[in-house]
Scaffold this active site. Structure first.
Site, PDB file in Angstrom:
ATOM      1  N   GLU A   1      -1.062  -1.216 -12.655  1.00 53.58           N
ATOM      2  CA  GLU A   1      -0.164  -1.987 -12.764  1.00 53.58           C
ATOM      3  C   GLU A   1      -0.112  -3.746 -12.802  1.00 53.58           C
ATOM      4  O   GLU A   1       0.740  -4.071 -13.568  1.00 53.58           O
ATOM      5  CB  GLU A   1       0.587  -2.223 -11.135  1.00 53.58           C
ATOM      6  CG  GLU A   1       1.221  -1.159 -10.542  1.00 53.58           C
ATOM      7  CD  GLU A   1       1.432  -1.509  -8.766  1.00 53.58           C
ATOM      8  OE1 GLU A   1       2.686  -1.448  -8.709  1.00 53.58           O
ATOM      9  OE2 GLU A   1       0.751  -1.453  -8.230  1.00 53.58           O
TER      10      GLU A   1
ATOM     11  N   TRP B   1      13.165 -13.989   9.380  1.00 51.43           N
ATOM     12  CA  TRP B   1      13.059 -12.711   8.678  1.00 51.43           C
ATOM     13  C   TRP B   1      12.680 -11.877   9.973  1.00 51.43           C
ATOM     14  O   TRP B   1      11.983 -11.777  10.880  1.00 51.43           O
ATOM     15  CB  TRP B   1      11.504 -12.898   7.950  1.00 51.43           C
ATOM     16  CG  TRP B   1      10.987 -11.534   7.889  1.00 51.43           C
ATOM     17  CD1 TRP B   1       9.984 -10.589   8.394  1.00 51.43           C
ATOM     18  CD2 TRP B   1      11.009 -10.598   6.466  1.00 51.43           C
ATOM     19  NE1 TRP B   1       9.726  -9.641   7.783  1.00 51.43           N
ATOM     20  CE2 TRP B   1      10.243  -9.587   6.620  1.00 51.43           C
ATOM     21  CE3 TRP B   1      11.831 -10.831   5.269  1.00 51.43           C
ATOM     22  CZ2 TRP B   1      10.363  -8.621   5.665  1.00 51.43           C
ATOM     23  CZ3 TRP B   1      11.811 -10.005   4.389  1.00 51.43           C
ATOM     24  CH2 TRP B   1      10.879  -9.016   4.434  1.00 51.43           C
TER      25      TRP B   1
ATOM     26  N   HIS C   1     -13.877  19.638 -12.703  1.00 47.56           N
ATOM     27  CA  HIS C   1     -12.519  20.514 -13.029  1.00 47.56           C
ATOM     28  C   HIS C   1     -11.877  19.834 -14.496  1.00 47.56           C
ATOM     29  O   HIS C   1     -10.842  20.363 -14.671  1.00 47.56           O
ATOM     30  CB  HIS C   1     -11.649  21.038 -12.148  1.00 47.56           C
ATOM     31  CG  HIS C   1     -12.234  21.684 -10.924  1.00 47.56           C
ATOM     32  ND1 HIS C   1     -12.766  23.158 -11.195  1.00 47.56           N
ATOM     33  CD2 HIS C   1     -12.555  21.416  -9.709  1.00 47.56           C
ATOM     34  CE1 HIS C   1     -13.341  23.420 -10.108  1.00 47.56           C
ATOM     35  NE2 HIS C   1     -13.386  22.464  -9.129  1.00 47.56           N
TER      36      HIS C   1
ATOM     37  N   LYS D   1      -3.139   0.411  -8.612  1.00 48.75           N
ATOM     38  CA  LYS D   1      -2.991  -1.282  -8.310  1.00 48.75           C
ATOM     39  C   LYS D   1      -3.678  -1.710  -9.758  1.00 48.75           C
ATOM     40  O   LYS D   1      -3.122  -2.706 -10.288  1.00 48.75           O
ATOM     41  CB  LYS D   1      -4.015  -1.832  -7.263  1.00 48.75           C
ATOM     42  CG  LYS D   1      -3.747  -2.305  -6.030  1.00 48.75           C
ATOM     43  CD  LYS D   1      -2.411  -2.511  -5.557  1.00 48.75           C
ATOM     44  CE  LYS D   1      -1.083  -1.918  -5.981  1.00 48.75           C
ATOM     45  NZ  LYS D   1      -0.387  -1.391  -4.951  1.00 48.75           N
TER      46      LYS D   1
ATOM     47  N   LYS E   1      10.291  -5.245  -7.689  1.00 41.93           N
ATOM     48  CA  LYS E   1       9.787  -5.086  -6.160  1.00 41.93           C
ATOM     49  C   LYS E   1      10.704  -4.159  -5.820  1.00 41.93           C
ATOM     50  O   LYS E   1      10.029  -3.499  -4.729  1.00 41.93           O
ATOM     51  CB  LYS E   1       9.846  -6.646  -5.586  1.00 41.93           C
ATOM     52  CG  LYS E   1       9.372  -6.597  -4.319  1.00 41.93           C
ATOM     53  CD  LYS E   1       7.682  -6.626  -4.329  1.00 41.93           C
ATOM     54  CE  LYS E   1       7.270  -6.475  -2.924  1.00 41.93           C
ATOM     55  NZ  LYS E   1       5.909  -6.031  -3.163  1.00 41.93           N
TER      56      LYS E   1
ATOM     57  N   GLU F   1      -4.575   4.934  -5.061  1.00 41.58           N
ATOM     58  CA  GLU F   1      -3.803   3.591  -4.967  1.00 41.58           C
ATOM     59  C   GLU F   1      -4.895   2.674  -5.610  1.00 41.58           C
ATOM     60  O   GLU F   1      -4.174   1.732  -6.429  1.00 41.58           O
ATOM     61  CB  GLU F   1      -3.719   3.349  -3.415  1.00 41.58           C
ATOM     62  CG  GLU F   1      -3.465   1.906  -3.033  1.00 41.58           C
ATOM     63  CD  GLU F   1      -1.865   1.546  -3.416  1.00 41.58           C
ATOM     64  OE1 GLU F   1      -1.037   2.306  -3.939  1.00 41.58           O
ATOM     65  OE2 GLU F   1      -1.628   0.478  -3.312  1.00 41.58           O
TER      66      GLU F   1
ATOM     67  N   CYS G   1       9.075 -16.058   9.705  1.00 37.37           N
ATOM     68  CA  CYS G   1      10.075 -16.858   9.629  1.00 37.37           C
ATOM     69  C   CYS G   1       9.824 -18.252   9.190  1.00 37.37           C
ATOM     70  O   CYS G   1       8.526 -18.544   9.018  1.00 37.37           O
ATOM     71  CB  CYS G   1      10.909 -16.977  11.151  1.00 37.37           C
ATOM     72  SG  CYS G   1      11.422 -15.480  11.632  1.00 37.37           S
TER      73      CYS G   1
ATOM     74  N   ARG H   1      10.310 -16.975   0.513  1.00 32.60           N
ATOM     75  CA  ARG H   1       9.703 -15.775   1.245  1.00 32.60           C
ATOM     76  C   ARG H   1      11.050 -14.660   1.329  1.00 32.60           C
ATOM     77  O   ARG H   1      10.624 -13.691   1.933  1.00 32.60           O
ATOM     78  CB  ARG H   1       9.372 -16.249   2.548  1.00 32.60           C
ATOM     79  CG  ARG H   1       8.150 -17.159   2.642  1.00 32.60           C
ATOM     80  CD  ARG H   1       8.254 -17.517   4.042  1.00 32.60           C
ATOM     81  NE  ARG H   1       6.744 -18.304   4.080  1.00 32.60           N
ATOM     82  CZ  ARG H   1       6.234 -18.665   5.515  1.00 32.60           C
ATOM     83  NH1 ARG H   1       6.660 -17.777   6.313  1.00 32.60           N
ATOM     84  NH2 ARG H   1       5.183 -19.301   5.275  1.00 32.60           N
TER      85      ARG H   1
ATOM     86  N   ASN I   1       8.815 -18.417  15.504  1.00 37.66           N
ATOM     87  CA  ASN I   1       8.256 -17.764  14.256  1.00 37.66           C
ATOM     88  C   ASN I   1       7.180 -16.664  15.066  1.00 37.66           C
ATOM     89  O   ASN I   1       6.318 -17.169  15.882  1.00 37.66           O
ATOM     90  CB  ASN I   1       7.395 -18.479  13.300  1.00 37.66           C
ATOM     91  CG  ASN I   1       7.013 -17.863  12.091  1.00 37.66           C
ATOM     92  OD1 ASN I   1       7.163 -16.476  12.062  1.00 37.66           O
ATOM     93  ND2 ASN I   1       6.292 -18.490  11.072  1.00 37.66           N
ATOM     94  N   GLY I   2       7.311 -15.457  14.917  1.00 35.98           N
ATOM     95  CA  GLY I   2       6.286 -14.407  15.642  1.00 35.98           C
ATOM     96  C   GLY I   2       6.939 -13.599  16.461  1.00 35.98           C
ATOM     97  O   GLY I   2       8.168 -13.411  16.385  1.00 35.98           O
TER      98      GLY I   2
HETATM   99  C1  F6R Z   1       3.145  -0.339  -6.352  1.00 35.03           C
HETATM  100  C2  F6R Z   1       4.487  -0.660  -5.465  1.00 35.03           C
HETATM  101  C3  F6R Z   1       5.507   0.548  -5.798  1.00 35.03           C
HETATM  102  C4  F6R Z   1       6.361   1.045  -4.659  1.00 35.03           C
HETATM  103  C5  F6R Z   1       7.461   1.965  -5.095  1.00 35.03           C
HETATM  104  C6  F6R Z   1       8.306   2.442  -3.792  1.00 35.03           C
HETATM  105  O1  F6R Z   1       2.346  -1.674  -5.625  1.00 35.03           O
HETATM  106  O2  F6R Z   1       4.887  -1.465  -4.778  1.00 35.03           O
HETATM  107  O3  F6R Z   1       4.806   1.705  -6.272  1.00 35.03           O
HETATM  108  O4  F6R Z   1       5.473   1.374  -3.754  1.00 35.03           O
HETATM  109  O5  F6R Z   1       8.269   1.356  -5.933  1.00 35.03           O
HETATM  110  O6  F6R Z   1       8.841   1.397  -3.354  1.00 35.03           O
HETATM  111  P1  F6R Z   1       9.214   0.991  -1.615  1.00 35.03           P
HETATM  112  O7  F6R Z   1       8.006   1.314  -1.021  1.00 35.03           O
HETATM  113  O8  F6R Z   1       9.711  -0.197  -1.724  1.00 35.03           O
HETATM  114  O9  F6R Z   1      10.011   2.436  -1.664  1.00 35.03           O
END
Ligand code: F6R
Length: 610
Positions: free
Chosen positions: A490, A77, A506, A487, A605, A483, A2, A27, A101-102
């Site tokens: 992306e 938060w 394969h 990363k 996001k 993953e 928070c 945030r 906060n915490g």
């Molecule tokens: C990659 C990333 C995305 C999300 C995906 C699902 O870094 O963040 O691949 O994982 O769009 O999103 P959530 O997890 O919010 O359902």
């Protein structure tokens, strides 16, 4: 996670508090509030708080102005209790206003004790407990606010930054810190308290950082730091030279890098209150699953959360011996899935808003399955839609490429698997104890990896010019290979593929030449030798191998071009360590290429379209 701000001086507090909270808003918070009093008038402080963005609070303050030169303010938060007006901070009990906060780890027990001895609660938060505890100390005769706070702190376990104000001692603010940041801003005849230097930079650059296990009593002219026993501590102020934007990122160049480094703290927060070392068990925040009647678990998720779910499959099958399937949420409902009573559908989402995952949940519920959501955002649509919700407590993640939300999902999976395993009987108490102790040590081990930034920067320079990358792993390292590739794609826009190491022969082996860096996840464990053989196959074709291996592995250097070492841990927890160098490699490669790391092209996001 928070935002905290406090002011004591000669100016009107409310505009300063709002200005500070505005700086913390990046945030992404869910409610806000202030408590302000005028020492000249004495009298009770005015608390104004409400759910929603800071703008809502500003509107409310127009109707209910809060005048005075002392005050505390908070943006929340949510961790305990949904976002609502009642759960917003400050919490006021008698003359005591508290912001926090915490997470208070022993909140259930403290709340029961307080209720049993006559306290009435008006919120679902753990924070209100602290307001009651301080008020009790005042009633019981503590000589001043500092002493009352010190006595109350002795009862509390967990991570916190508290700021406390009392109507009875209007010229003083008292704050305390344990594992949550707290900084004092020094002015002329005025002082500030904040969770984050960003909140006070517009007013002062002269600051004192409060350290673990310290309390501080702040008046308009004085700052007195002590330990929790009251022993005085001396600290010289520092002058902050960061720009406001640098400060928001905690001095890191990007949010993503900050969030990579926040992971040890985030994982510690995910564990708080859930690890029961006395009974070698896991408490799922009071969620009571009918484990004996779960015939199958079906994970549904997208993207990074899908990779976490693949690790979840490995964990639940290994520890609980319940059959598991993992499905892409975006595919799930289009194939008339066979799912129904007896299935526990685990929906995993950092944002809690992904439309594909929501639609998959609706489909599963329609067919009679129980749904358990793992989300980082309290009261988001997915946890609200599910029958049960479990929150990862990673704090807000700003970088679009998920890092700390992913590692805390892995921790959530581990906790779920241990919880299930203890109830199916597949997991012995002894093994649960080993895993839980390893989990508790994980944050320190993670920090040992995130401290290797300089090494990963060198590797990023060495390999970052490549046109493509291959990531390989076996068992629970296979999703980590996926993953790692995701990363890199992306944020650096370099093509990358993740493969199960045994699958290389394969098909993808055809790609290997001296231009293709191959990142191989090869921690010690049952697949070690087989993976080393795959690594030899890459090298035999002039491929460049970057191995992620376990510290103490003295052979791996002879099989690879470069090595990153991670500390030893239980097999089940290795993914939480091995993913860290992959996140860092991606970050440094992208940064060297000059891409927009925090907001990569075409990505969002929260994906709220199908
Ligand atoms: C990659 C990333 C995305 C999300 C995906 C699902 O870094 O963040 O691949 O994982 O769009 O999103 P959530 O997890 O919010 O359902």
């Amino acid at each position: 996670m928070c935002g905290i701000i406090g002011y004591i001086g000669a100016r009107q507090a409310t505009p300063l508090l709002i200005g500070g909270l505005r700086k913390l808003e990046y945030r992404g918070y869910d409610s806000a509030g202030v408590s302000v009093l005028d020492p000249a008038l004495g009298g009770p402080s005015r608390v104004v708080r409400c759910r929603g963005k800071l703008g809502n609070l500003e509107e409310k303050l127009k109707a209910e102005p809060a005048h005075g030169t002392v005050g505390i303010g908070h943006t929340r938060w949510a961790t305990h209790g949904r976002p609502s007006d009642e759960n917003s901070h400050p919490h006021k009990v008698g003359p005591i206003s508290v912001i926090h906060n915490g997470i208070i780890e022993n909140h259930l027990q403290l709340r029961q004790e307080l209720v049993a001895s006559g306290s009435h609660f008006s919120s679902e938060t753990d924070t209100e407990i602290f307001a009651h505890l301080v008020e009790r100390q005042i009633v019981d005769g503590a000589e001043n606010l500092t002493v009352a706070v010190r006595k109350a702190l002795a009862k509390v376990r967990g991570s916190y930054a508290f700021v406390v104000m009392s109507d009875k001692e209007p010229g003083t603010l008292v704050a305390a810190k344990n594992s949550s940041p707290l900084v004092i801003g020094l002015g002329e005849g005025e002082n500030f308290i904040a969770s984050d230097v960003t909140a006070i930079l517009a007013e002062t650059r002269k600051v004192i950082f409060i350290e673990e296990g310290e309390m501080v009593t702040v008046t308009k002219d004085k700052v007195e730091i002590t330990d929790l026993e009251g022993k005085p501590k001396q600290r010289e102020p520092k002058i902050i030279t960061w720009s406001a934007t640098q400060a928001e990122k905690g001095g890191f160049k990007h949010y993503m890098l900050k969030e990579i480094h926040e992971q040890p703290r985030a994982v510690a927060d995910t564990l708080v209150g859930r690890v029961d070392l006395e009974n070698d068990d896991v408490n799922l925040d009071g969620v009571n699953l009918d484990v004996k009647n779960i015939k199958r678990i079906v994970f549904i998720a997208c993207g990074t959360s899908y990779h976490a779910s693949m690790v979840g499959e490995f964990l639940v099958e290994a520890l609980a011996r319940i059959p598991v399937e993992v499905d892409l949420a975006s595919e799930f409902r289009y194939r008339d899935p066979i799912v129904g009573p007896g299935d526990l559908v685990v929906a995993v989402s950092q944002s809690g808003e992904t439309l594909d995952t929501m639609e998959a949940i609706r489909e599963a519920k329609k067919k009679g399955a129980q749904v358990f959501a793992i989300s980082n955002v309290i009261e988001a649509s997915i946890p609200r839609l599910a029958d049960h919700a479990f929150y990862t407590h990673a704090g807000p993640e700003i970088g679009v490429a998920s890092t700390k939300a992913f590692t805390t999902q892995l921790v959530a999976m581990t906790l779920l698997a241990i919880h299930l395993g203890r109830r199916t009987g597949a997991l012995s108490r002894e093994r649960a104890r080993v895993l839980l102790n390893e989990l508790v040590q994980l944050p320190n081990k993670m920090k040992e990896v995130t401290d290797q930034g300089a090494h990963l920067q060198v590797l990023a320079r060495r390999y970052g010019g490549a046109h493509g990358f291959l990531f390989l792993g076996r068992g629970s390292q296979y999703p980590i290979a996926l993953e790692g590739a995701l990363k890199l794609k992306e944020i650096s826009y370099i093509h990358a593929e993740g493969y199960a190491a045994g699958e290389m022969k394969h098909g993808p082996i055809a790609l290997i030449d001296d231009q293709l860096p191959v990142v191989v996840l090869v921690p010690t464990g049952p697949s070690y030798e087989k993976t080393v053989s795959n690594l030899a196959e890459v090298r035999a074709r002039q491929g460049k191998v970057l191995a992620v291996a376990t510290r103490g592995d003295h052979d791996i250097g002879g099989h690879s071009d470069d090595v990153v070492l991670v500390p030893e841990t239980a097999l089940e927890l290795q993914p939480i360590l091995t993913v860290l160098p992959l996140q860092m490699l991606s970050y440094y490669v992208a940064d060297q290429r000059g891409t927009d790391v925090d907001q990569p092209r075409n990505l969002a996001k929260s994906v709220t379209v199908e």
